[in-house]
Design a protein around this motif. Structure first.
Motif, mmCIF file in Angstrom:
data_model
loop_
_atom_site.group_PDB
_atom_site.id
_atom_site.type_symbol
_atom_site.label_atom_id
_atom_site.label_comp_id
_atom_site.label_asym_id
_atom_site.label_seq_id
_atom_site.Cartn_x
_atom_site.Cartn_y
_atom_site.Cartn_z
ATOM 1 N N ALA A 146 52.856 -53.454 31.300
ATOM 2 C CA ALA A 146 52.000 -53.859 30.185
ATOM 3 C C ALA A 146 51.404 -52.665 29.447
ATOM 4 C CB ALA A 146 50.880 -54.771 30.691
ATOM 5 N N TYR A 147 51.626 -51.467 29.950
ATOM 6 C CA TYR A 147 51.076 -50.249 29.361
ATOM 7 C C TYR A 147 52.220 -49.416 28.775
ATOM 8 C CZ TYR A 147 46.866 -51.587 31.885
ATOM 9 O OH TYR A 147 45.774 -52.275 32.342
ATOM 10 N N PRO A 148 51.916 -48.362 28.034
ATOM 11 C CA PRO A 148 52.988 -47.548 27.421
ATOM 12 C C PRO A 148 53.999 -47.070 28.460
ATOM 13 C CG PRO A 148 50.869 -46.947 26.478
ATOM 14 C CD PRO A 148 50.578 -47.925 27.579
ATOM 15 N N ALA A 149 55.278 -47.202 28.120
ATOM 16 C CA ALA A 149 56.354 -46.902 29.062
ATOM 17 C C ALA A 149 56.373 -45.437 29.510
ATOM 18 C CB ALA A 149 57.703 -47.283 28.453
ATOM 19 N N PRO A 150 56.141 -44.449 28.629
ATOM 20 C CA PRO A 150 56.158 -43.061 29.112
ATOM 21 C C PRO A 150 55.122 -42.798 30.213
ATOM 22 C CG PRO A 150 56.320 -43.121 26.727
ATOM 23 C CD PRO A 150 55.991 -44.508 27.157
ATOM 24 N N GLY A 151 53.938 -43.354 30.055
ATOM 25 C CA GLY A 151 52.911 -43.174 31.070
ATOM 26 C C GLY A 151 53.288 -43.834 32.379
ATOM 27 N N ALA A 152 53.862 -45.034 32.284
ATOM 28 C CA ALA A 152 54.294 -45.728 33.498
ATOM 29 C C ALA A 152 55.370 -44.936 34.227
ATOM 30 C CB ALA A 152 54.799 -47.123 33.150
ATOM 31 N N LEU A 153 56.326 -44.397 33.464
ATOM 32 C CA LEU A 153 57.398 -43.623 34.078
ATOM 33 C C LEU A 153 56.864 -42.330 34.694
ATOM 34 C CD1 LEU A 153 60.416 -43.304 34.609
ATOM 35 C CD2 LEU A 153 60.629 -42.234 32.352
ATOM 36 N N PHE A 224 49.761 -41.312 30.913
ATOM 37 C CA PHE A 224 48.896 -42.014 29.960
ATOM 38 C C PHE A 224 47.903 -41.064 29.278
ATOM 39 C CE2 PHE A 224 49.935 -45.089 33.350
ATOM 40 C CZ PHE A 224 50.679 -45.971 32.604
ATOM 41 N N ALA A 225 48.187 -39.771 29.296
ATOM 42 C CA ALA A 225 47.281 -38.799 28.677
ATOM 43 C C ALA A 225 48.072 -37.729 27.926
ATOM 44 C CB ALA A 225 46.388 -38.168 29.738
ATOM 45 N N GLY A 226 49.180 -38.123 27.328
ATOM 46 C CA GLY A 226 50.048 -37.155 26.663
ATOM 47 C C GLY A 226 50.993 -36.526 27.657
ATOM 48 N N GLU A 227 52.004 -37.268 28.035
ATOM 49 C CA GLU A 227 52.854 -36.907 29.169
ATOM 50 C C GLU A 227 53.548 -35.551 28.972
ATOM 51 O OE1 GLU A 227 51.836 -40.986 29.156
ATOM 52 O OE2 GLU A 227 52.947 -39.852 27.612
ATOM 53 N N GLU A 228 53.657 -34.834 30.090
ATOM 54 C CA GLU A 228 54.416 -33.587 30.128
ATOM 55 C C GLU A 228 55.437 -33.700 31.253
ATOM 56 O OE1 GLU A 228 51.794 -30.293 30.558
ATOM 57 O OE2 GLU A 228 50.860 -30.584 28.583
#
Length: 523
Positions: A146-153, A224-228
């Motif tokens: 339910a949250y942004p996919a990049p953060g989940a990954l 969830f904070a600007g993924e790196e």
């Protein structure tokens, strides 16, 4: 590598009741924490205030890491910041159990007499542990759909990679010593050092220091904070290096031997080892000293930073509400100490399970049978280990209470008042911890093959007792955890009834285990 997949199937069959519970419990903790925070903080301003309060509290930075963003998902992952340590501990125990422990018991040599490659056992253990880590990562990723996919990954990959690193650490440790206990001690010491480096880097103003800890690398992926994504390269390099080292070391030693030569003892035992209790002390003293040192460090950190944290949290109503659910106490500092001590009390249950499980280890290694063939009764031998299963947690919790109380009293300038109340908050955890010791004793006496289930029970208590309070889970679930019935000290009200009930349950389970052990065969 011949026979690797057969050993993988064997490991999965042996751990079919142990592996799925800890994978599921660990995997759902981040999203459960996120849901709890989203329920408590329903608007952006409240979330920002909560994140600012948590980020300015050194105690929380030490436990969970730095706050990277104010949104609910980022704060939920932050609040579950201790979960990768739990995952690392689980994979360490799994790898050592299926490598060095198999050699120590002689089962590896028996299997090696068949068509089995020399590195098949190590490969099978790493495959199972790595697959479990990937399963945790996949479940974590899907739970945040339910949250942004990049953060989940990023969250899922961070968890999986931390687990794989410490699976490889355990594989190296398994090549160094002849005993499974020694391998576990080495790997867990590395885990403790990594966590201490992460704590020091996140609280001491030296952020570069945390980069020396792989535990921090998952956080540096900034879910969830600007993924790196580049920390994945660090994980891959370290895992490959450690796995290659474990294979190289495995090829340089004999089956059953370790690269570190064992220290030969005297031909005759010292007079101090003439009793079962003295022998039990010899077996348990290293673990007791290690746990005491660890909680002393954790208690000192919590006590020293509680006053500063209370000032940061004093104006945050939602944070106070969360602390009230987790802990108790009339003041902010008391509520913070109560919440952290209750979490560390659950951690001390891990020591209690480990100490009580030592009886099963001695039995499977066939070291108990020669003692019981002599003038030593089963009751006397069992009692010598139960002294540490029940008395050891008293020592560890007392060290926790004293270290936290002295540090808190030194900061506030009133140690005479705070040391007794914090010590009482630590020792009140004993009835719940003893329940886990007694559960292990009951399983050892009645169903010894199911003894590893005690770790799954502890994980369930962690979820129901800690996370359930945040999510308002049904009372029937929350009440399953004995820790839910303890007084919330310091500052809370003490009621004798639940404490007496828990002690009675522990006594009944212990009696059942003693009864079963006296009537079953050894082995």
């Amino acid at each position: 590598m011949t026979g690797t997949w057969s050993l993988v199937r064997l490991i999965l069959r042996r751990d079919r009741f142990l592996l799925p519970p800890w994978v599921m419990v660990i995997a759902v903790l981040p999203v459960v924490q996120t849901s709890g925070i989203a329920e408590l903080y329903t608007d952006e301003a409240a979330l920002r205030r909560f994140a600012a309060s948590m980020g300015s509290a050194p105690a929380f930075s030490a436990l969970y890491g730095p706050v990277l963003h104010w949104n609910a998902a980022a704060m939920g992952v932050w609040r579950a910041g201790f979960t990768p340590v739990v995952l690392a501990l689980a994979v360490i125990l799994t790898v050592v159990r299926h490598t060095r422990a198999e050699e120590e018991t002689g089962r590896r040599e028996l299997l090696g007499a068949a068509v089995l490659g020399r590195r098949a056992a190590l490969s099978a253990a790493l495959i199972v542990a790595g697959t479990a880590c990937l399963a945790v990562g996949l479940i974590v990723t899907l739970s945040f759909r339910a949250y942004p996919a990049p953060g989940a990954l990023a969250t899922g990959l961070g968890y999986a990679c931390v687990g794989m690193v410490f699976a490889a650490v355990a594989a190296v440790a398994a090549q160094l010593t002849e005993s499974a206990g020694g391998a576990r001690a080495i790997a867990i010491s590395v885990l403790g050092l990594a966590f201490a480096l992460r704590m020091a880097g996140d609280t001491g103003g030296t952020g570069w220091l945390s980069w020396s800890s792989p535990i921090a690398w998952g956080q540096r992926m900034r879910p969830f904070a600007g993924e790196e994504w580049w920390p994945l390269g660090l994980f891959a390099a370290l895992v490959i290096t450690l796995c290659a080292l474990s294979y190289a070391l495995a090829g340089r030693r004999d089956l059953g031997a370790g690269l570190l030569p064992p220290r030969l003892g005297p031909a005759d035992a010292a007079p101090g080892l003439a009793t079962p209790l003295a022998l039990a002390w010899r077996l348990h003293r290293g673990s007791l000293a290690g746990w005491s040192a660890a909680v002393a460090f954790g208690g000192a950190v919590v006590g020293a930073t509680a006053q500063a944290a209370s000032g940061a949290l004093g104006q945050n109503r939602q944070a106070l509400e969360m602390l009230a659910r987790l802990g108790g106490g009339a003041g902010v500092g008391q509520a913070l100490i109560a919440s952290v001590v209750s979490i560390l009390g659950i951690a001390v249950s891990g020591y209690a399970i480990q100490a009580a499980s030592r009886m099963r280890t001695e039995e499977t290694l066939m070291r108990a049978e020669p003692l019981l063939c002599a003038a030593v009764s089963r009751r006397r031998w069992t009692a010598s280990h139960l002294v540490f299963a029940f008395g050891g947690p008293v020592v560890v919790l007392a060290v926790l209470g004293l270290s936290a109380g002295i540090a808190y009293g030194a900061v506030t300038g009133d140690p005479g008042a705070h040391v007794p109340e914090v010590l009482g908050a630590a020792l009140v955890q004993l009835p719940a911890v003893w329940t886990l010791s007694a559960l292990v004793m009951a399983l050892f006496g009645l169903l010894p093959r199911l003894l590893p289930l005690a770790w799954a029970v502890l994980a369930a208590f962690l979820v129901f007792g800690q996370v359930g309070a945040l999510l308002d889970l049904p009372g029937a679930l929350v009440d399953l955890s004995p820790f839910s019935h303890l007084p919330r000290l310091p500052g809370g009200e003490v009621t004798a009834t639940p404490l007496i009930t828990l002690v009675a349950i522990a006594a009944a389970l212990t009696a059942a285990g003693l009864y079963g052990f006296r009537r079953r065969d050894i082995g």
